[in-house]
Design an enzyme around this catalytic site. Sequence first.
Site, mmCIF file in Angstrom:
data_model
loop_
_atom_site.group_PDB
_atom_site.id
_atom_site.type_symbol
_atom_site.label_atom_id
_atom_site.label_comp_id
_atom_site.label_asym_id
_atom_site.label_seq_id
_atom_site.Cartn_x
_atom_site.Cartn_y
_atom_site.Cartn_z
ATOM 1 N N ALA A 72 51.375 -49.499 3.074
ATOM 2 C CA ALA A 72 49.721 -49.272 2.546
ATOM 3 C C ALA A 72 49.963 -47.676 2.688
ATOM 4 O O ALA A 72 50.353 -47.198 3.478
ATOM 5 C CB ALA A 72 48.873 -49.849 3.102
ATOM 6 N N GLY A 86 52.536 -52.763 4.651
ATOM 7 C CA GLY A 86 52.050 -53.603 3.454
ATOM 8 C C GLY A 86 53.372 -53.953 2.708
ATOM 9 O O GLY A 86 53.455 -54.834 1.859
ATOM 10 N N GLU A 102 54.628 -57.141 4.095
ATOM 11 C CA GLU A 102 53.843 -58.127 3.812
ATOM 12 C C GLU A 102 54.029 -58.415 2.352
ATOM 13 O O GLU A 102 53.909 -59.675 2.112
ATOM 14 C CB GLU A 102 52.538 -57.578 4.054
ATOM 15 C CG GLU A 102 52.055 -57.532 5.623
ATOM 16 C CD GLU A 102 51.094 -56.485 5.961
ATOM 17 O OE1 GLU A 102 50.829 -55.243 5.606
ATOM 18 O OE2 GLU A 102 50.050 -57.108 6.541
ATOM 19 N N GLU A 142 51.802 -51.074 12.185
ATOM 20 C CA GLU A 142 50.415 -50.688 12.144
ATOM 21 C C GLU A 142 49.845 -50.320 13.458
ATOM 22 O O GLU A 142 49.013 -49.379 13.619
ATOM 23 C CB GLU A 142 49.862 -51.830 11.454
ATOM 24 C CG GLU A 142 49.990 -52.044 9.871
ATOM 25 C CD GLU A 142 50.977 -52.889 9.590
ATOM 26 O OE1 GLU A 142 51.970 -53.315 10.438
ATOM 27 O OE2 GLU A 142 51.375 -53.323 8.422
#
Length: 257
Positions: free
Chosen positions: A66, A111, A114, A134
């Site tokens: 992200a 992300g 993911e 993260e």
Amino acid sequence: MSESLIEVQDNEGIVRLTINRPKALNALNSAVIDALEQVLVELETRADLRAVLITGAGEKSFVAGADIAEMRDKTPQQARDFAAQALRTIKRLETLPVPVVALVNGFCLGGGCELALACDWAVASDNAVFGQPEVLLGVIPGFGGTQRLPRRVGPAMALDLCTTGRKIDAQEALRIGLVNQVLSQDALEEYAQTLTKQLGGNGPGAVRSAKQAIHDGMDQDLDSALALETSLFALSFAGEEQREGMSAFVEKRKPEF
Ligand code: CAA
């Protein structure tokens, strides 16, 4: 005209999506997630859709996570909204009725990992790097990593990756079952072409039913799941596809689906 954040190439229903933000290693900001969702909403309506391949632009990165710069100043409520938008979009990808395959061509972090986890399977180039880093940023995965990763690789390995934040190479990703195959960058491209031919040559209804049986069955106890398989198997005898596939075998010719 500005370049599209999600490039779409369509080869007779085999759709290749390329996340196109290479300068930021294809990091997922709100604009990229919005663009991806719009494309997926359109794909959901397509009866001729046969498969989706998803990759990142350039030779360095699938998706490096992200967008950290965009997230930095978010409040908890804004972070919740951002995660909700991404989770909804990733779910749309996961629940497309056709096989969805991640072609992981480089960094596959946070992300990005993911996103790959929501695909039916992933194939990686030998320079790919995976991880859920993260915790190094003082947060936890927010696009489904704490839930889909243990379901894919088991809770012990998921805890290792999510709490150490360590990065793993493509070979380790293969060993733990995060990816199905590791190939050179060139071979990854050839793989995409072979897969396009394979899936394009199979009965499209049967391919969809196979995905449905596996996805829906995994959430059920074995007996219910086997009953679901029987229903879908029987249903596959109701259409033209089964007649054509089996007739072609008996007549020693290629089926035309
Ligand atoms: N967000 C925003 N920008 C990113 C980014 C990210 N996740 N990853 C890379 N970029 C940007 C860099 O800021 C840099 O931009 P500038 O050229 O403008 O400086 C550009 O992409 C190239 O990156 P690097 O110069 O850092 O390239 P590198 O080869 O030296 O390193 C890397 C590559 C190891 C992937 C490194 O970029 C990196 O560590 N990126 C962050 C990875 C990460 O922590 N991802 C998880 C994000 S959090 C998350 O995803 C939360 C969630 O679950 C929802």
